[in-house]
Structure formats: structure tokens, C-alpha cells
Write a protein that holds these residues in place. Structure first.
Motif, PDB file in Angstrom:
ATOM      1  N   GLN A 198       0.880  -1.161   0.000  1.00 59.65           N
ATOM      2  CA  GLN A 198       0.000   0.000   0.000  1.00 59.65           C
ATOM      3  C   GLN A 198       0.921   1.215   0.000  1.00 59.65           C
ATOM      4  O   GLN A 198       1.997   1.185   0.599  1.00 59.65           O
ATOM      5  CB  GLN A 198      -0.876   0.027   1.253  1.00 59.65           C
ATOM      6  CG  GLN A 198      -1.790  -1.166   1.403  1.00 59.65           C
ATOM      7  CD  GLN A 198      -3.001  -1.100   0.498  1.00 59.65           C
ATOM      8  OE1 GLN A 198      -3.611  -0.058   0.345  1.00 59.65           O
ATOM      9  NE2 GLN A 198      -3.347  -2.226  -0.097  1.00 59.65           N
ATOM     10  N   GLU A 199       0.512   2.294  -0.638  1.00 64.77           N
ATOM     11  CA  GLU A 199       1.395   3.453  -0.763  1.00 64.77           C
ATOM     12  C   GLU A 199       1.619   4.203   0.542  1.00 64.77           C
ATOM     13  O   GLU A 199       2.566   4.962   0.656  1.00 64.77           O
ATOM     14  CB  GLU A 199       0.864   4.410  -1.821  1.00 64.77           C
ATOM     15  CG  GLU A 199       1.045   3.872  -3.220  1.00 64.77           C
ATOM     16  CD  GLU A 199       0.693   4.884  -4.282  1.00 64.77           C
ATOM     17  OE1 GLU A 199      -0.275   5.644  -4.088  1.00 64.77           O
ATOM     18  OE2 GLU A 199       1.396   4.898  -5.299  1.00 64.77           O
ATOM     19  N   THR A 200       0.761   3.998   1.528  1.00 64.39           N
ATOM     20  CA  THR A 200       0.918   4.715   2.785  1.00 64.39           C
ATOM     21  C   THR A 200       0.606   3.813   3.971  1.00 64.39           C
ATOM     22  O   THR A 200      -0.186   2.887   3.858  1.00 64.39           O
ATOM     23  CB  THR A 200       0.018   5.967   2.831  1.00 64.39           C
ATOM     24  OG1 THR A 200       0.230   6.642   4.066  1.00 64.39           O
ATOM     25  CG2 THR A 200      -1.447   5.627   2.691  1.00 64.39           C
ATOM     26  N   LYS A 201       1.226   4.121   5.083  1.00 59.63           N
ATOM     27  CA  LYS A 201       0.939   3.403   6.324  1.00 59.63           C
ATOM     28  C   LYS A 201      -0.116   4.139   7.145  1.00 59.63           C
ATOM     29  O   LYS A 201      -0.536   3.672   8.188  1.00 59.63           O
ATOM     30  CB  LYS A 201       2.220   3.262   7.150  1.00 59.63           C
ATOM     31  CG  LYS A 201       3.263   2.406   6.490  1.00 59.63           C
ATOM     32  CD  LYS A 201       4.509   2.315   7.330  1.00 59.63           C
ATOM     33  CE  LYS A 201       5.563   1.492   6.619  1.00 59.63           C
ATOM     34  NZ  LYS A 201       6.797   1.400   7.385  1.00 59.63           N
ATOM     35  N   GLU A 202      -0.531   5.293   6.658  1.00 62.63           N
ATOM     36  CA  GLU A 202      -1.461   6.150   7.394  1.00 62.63           C
ATOM     37  C   GLU A 202      -2.898   5.634   7.370  1.00 62.63           C
ATOM     38  O   GLU A 202      -3.658   5.887   8.290  1.00 62.63           O
ATOM     39  CB  GLU A 202      -1.433   7.574   6.827  1.00 62.63           C
ATOM     40  CG  GLU A 202      -0.051   8.209   6.824  1.00 62.63           C
ATOM     41  CD  GLU A 202       0.539   8.337   8.213  1.00 62.63           C
ATOM     42  OE1 GLU A 202      -0.190   8.726   9.138  1.00 62.63           O
ATOM     43  OE2 GLU A 202       1.738   8.036   8.367  1.00 62.63           O
ATOM     44  N   ARG A 203      -3.293   4.959   6.307  1.00 66.09           N
ATOM     45  CA  ARG A 203      -4.664   4.466   6.168  1.00 66.09           C
ATOM     46  C   ARG A 203      -4.696   2.949   6.300  1.00 66.09           C
ATOM     47  O   ARG A 203      -3.710   2.275   6.050  1.00 66.09           O
ATOM     48  CB  ARG A 203      -5.224   4.855   4.795  1.00 66.09           C
ATOM     49  CG  ARG A 203      -5.579   6.322   4.711  1.00 66.09           C
ATOM     50  CD  ARG A 203      -6.106   6.671   3.338  1.00 66.09           C
ATOM     51  NE  ARG A 203      -4.986   7.358   2.681  1.00 66.09           N
ATOM     52  CZ  ARG A 203      -4.600   7.169   1.448  1.00 66.09           C
ATOM     53  NH1 ARG A 203      -5.224   6.338   0.679  1.00 66.09           N
ATOM     54  NH2 ARG A 203      -3.589   7.818   0.943  1.00 66.09           N
TER      55      ARG A 203
END
Length: 76
Positions: free
Chosen positions: A8-13
Motif C-alpha cells: 500500500q502506498e501509505t501506512k497512514e490508512r
């Protein structure tokens, strides 16, 4: 050995299957486990991606990936 990394491109979501992407790494390792470890280290060092899975591609799987037209080895 060629490894396919699903991320996934981010760990934030929260991860969503529909947003999973992949990239390919050419890793020179003696064992599959060492290759997976090296792949994870390379990705973590160079990106903020959330790694989901790292898969060693068999010759047959590699041929299929090349035929689909999306195969391109990523270099950092």
C-alpha cells in the motif's frame, strides 16, 4: 531472483485490497528467506510503503508477469 512485492502506498490508512500495488525487485541472495529480508530492507529504506507480502516468482510466474506487459524491475 525476482521478487514481487505487494504494498500500500501509505501506512497512514487501513489497507484496502483494491488499492494494493506491486513492484518487482531483482535480489541476489543465497536463499529465498534472505531475498525476502533484503527486499523488505530495500523497500523500507527507500519508501514509506506498507508492505503486505513479498513473493519469490517461479520461472513460470515470471514468464506470465512478462507476458501481461506490467513487468518492470524497480531499482532504488
Amino acid at each position: 531472483m525476482i521478487y514481487k512485492v505487494f504494498y500500500q502506498e501509505t501506512k497512514e490508512r487501513s489497507p484496502r485490497r483494491e488499492q494494493t500495488k506491486s513492484l518487482y525487485l531483482d535480489i541476489d541472495a543465497e536463499t529465498e528467506l534472505e531475498g525476502r529480508i533484503q527486499a523488505r530492507q530495500i523497500i523500507e529504506k527507500n519508501t514509506a510503503y506498507n508492505i503486505e507480502f513479498i513473493e519469490l516468482l517461479s520461472e513460470k510466474a515470471l514468464e506470465y508477469e512478462k507476458e501481461t506487459g506490467v513487468f518492470e524491475v524497480t531499482e532504488f
